[in-house]
Scaffold this motif. Structure first.
Motif, mmCIF file in Angstrom:
data_model
loop_
_atom_site.group_PDB
_atom_site.id
_atom_site.type_symbol
_atom_site.label_atom_id
_atom_site.label_comp_id
_atom_site.label_asym_id
_atom_site.label_seq_id
_atom_site.Cartn_x
_atom_site.Cartn_y
_atom_site.Cartn_z
ATOM 1 N N SER A 163 20.243 11.755 -4.882
ATOM 2 C CA SER A 163 19.379 12.496 -5.819
ATOM 3 C C SER A 163 18.245 11.652 -6.390
ATOM 4 C CB SER A 163 20.190 13.120 -6.961
ATOM 5 O OG SER A 163 21.115 14.070 -6.443
ATOM 6 N N ASP A 164 18.018 10.444 -5.847
ATOM 7 C CA ASP A 164 16.813 9.696 -6.213
ATOM 8 C C ASP A 164 15.581 10.516 -5.835
ATOM 9 O OD1 ASP A 164 17.765 7.428 -7.411
ATOM 10 O OD2 ASP A 164 17.505 6.109 -5.671
ATOM 11 N N LYS A 165 14.592 10.484 -6.706
ATOM 12 C CA LYS A 165 13.330 11.182 -6.482
ATOM 13 C C LYS A 165 12.387 10.204 -5.789
ATOM 14 C CE LYS A 165 9.849 13.673 -9.234
ATOM 15 N NZ LYS A 165 9.467 13.998 -10.639
ATOM 16 N N LEU B 263 15.802 13.182 -2.921
ATOM 17 C CA LEU B 263 14.881 14.284 -3.187
ATOM 18 C C LEU B 263 13.491 13.787 -2.817
ATOM 19 C CD1 LEU B 263 16.310 15.295 -6.687
ATOM 20 C CD2 LEU B 263 16.987 16.153 -4.425
ATOM 21 N N TYR C 263 9.508 13.720 -1.770
ATOM 22 C CA TYR C 263 8.158 14.246 -1.907
ATOM 23 C C TYR C 263 7.314 13.436 -0.930
ATOM 24 C CZ TYR C 263 9.903 16.184 -6.310
ATOM 25 O OH TYR C 263 10.623 16.869 -7.262
ATOM 26 N N ILE D 240 11.477 18.188 -0.904
ATOM 27 C CA ILE D 240 11.226 18.962 -2.119
ATOM 28 C C ILE D 240 9.770 19.445 -2.141
ATOM 29 C CG2 ILE D 240 11.209 18.917 -4.644
ATOM 30 C CD1 ILE D 240 14.002 18.789 -3.386
ATOM 31 N N PHE E 109 3.816 15.182 -9.829
ATOM 32 C CA PHE E 109 5.278 15.145 -9.740
ATOM 33 C C PHE E 109 5.882 13.843 -10.274
ATOM 34 C CE2 PHE E 109 3.878 18.075 -6.398
ATOM 35 C CZ PHE E 109 4.644 19.192 -6.697
ATOM 36 N N PHE F 29 8.406 8.721 -10.152
ATOM 37 C CA PHE F 29 9.355 8.665 -9.054
ATOM 38 C C PHE F 29 10.319 7.496 -9.236
ATOM 39 C CE2 PHE F 29 5.562 10.770 -7.428
ATOM 40 C CZ PHE F 29 6.103 11.914 -6.852
ATOM 41 N N ASP F 30 11.547 7.675 -8.728
ATOM 42 C CA ASP F 30 12.520 6.584 -8.764
ATOM 43 C C ASP F 30 12.179 5.511 -7.735
ATOM 44 O OD1 ASP F 30 14.319 7.825 -10.707
ATOM 45 O OD2 ASP F 30 14.816 9.230 -9.101
#
Length: 216
Positions: free
Chosen positions: A82-84, A105, A107, A131, A145, A148-149
């Motif tokens: 679930s890291d972005k 996740l 992008y 995503i 967005f 981010f991670d």
């Protein structure tokens, strides 16, 4: 589009190579490489060689990276489920698919319209989806967005894109190749405060250049 027992067997051999010869330790990275059919993302003329540790041409003068490079960059991100993640340079979509297989996740942004269209169609065929998938300038990132991670840059930048660092959360990591020559140095930046970064260096690699604007 078929993922045969032969393809799966070749992936197992590739994973063994990445673990024993390249030194990849993250079992989740290895599991993702074992899961994602790399041959789906390549031109048919190269299919017999899809699971060799080699880069191959794709559309728009770009390449699909060596599996070892994909594995090493991914391992350096230290991904948690679930890291972005912001990916600069969707390319064929292979790296994107590996990140998704790890539960990230994703992008992703691509400046070449042909590759953007190809990867979008491939994700649909595989029933996977980032995503957000954008056609645009990677130097600008996706500020709407942010933060981010993690950020992964899959092309060699001539200079450090500060806009991307600003889109990284404190504690986040960015993996990026930097250099103007044919070979670049792979770096990992960890954001330790809003204005401070820790920089680590991981040797020479060869990436296609990171370019601005978009190419329709």
């Amino acid at each position: 589009m078929q993922d045969s027992f032969l393809h799966k067997g070749k992936r197992r051999i590739l994973v063994k190579y990445l673990k024993e010869k390249i030194g990849i330790k993250d079992e989740r990275v290895l599991a993702a490489i074992d899961t994602v059919p790399r041959h789906f993302f390549m031109e048919s003329v190269f299919l017999d060689y899809a699971y060799e540790d080699r880069a191959f041409p794709i559309a728009a003068g770009q390449t699909i990276s060596h599996p070892s490079t994909v594995a090493e960059q991914t391992e350096l991100l230290e991904i948690e489920r679930s890291d972005k993640i912001l990916e600069i340079g969707t390319g064929s979509g292979y790296q994107t698919a590996v990140l998704i297989a790890m539960g990230a996740l994703v992008y992703t942004i691509e400046r070449q319209k042909g590759l953007y269209d190809f990867s979008k169609q491939m994700f649909k065929k595989m029933n996977i989806s980032p995503i957000h998938q954008a056609f645009g300038d990677g130097f600008e990132g996706l500020p709407f967005f942010a933060p981010f991670d993690k950020i992964i840059v899959t092309c060699g930048a001539g200079e450090l894109p500060m806009a991307l660092l600003r889109q990284l959360r404190v504690g986040g990591k960015m993996v990026i190749p930097l250099g103007v020559e044919e070979e670049q140095v792979l770096y990992r930046f960890t954001k330790i405060s809003p204005t401070e970064f820790e920089k680590e260096q991981f040797g020479l690699y060869k990436f296609v250049p990171m370019l601005g604007n978009i190419n329709k």
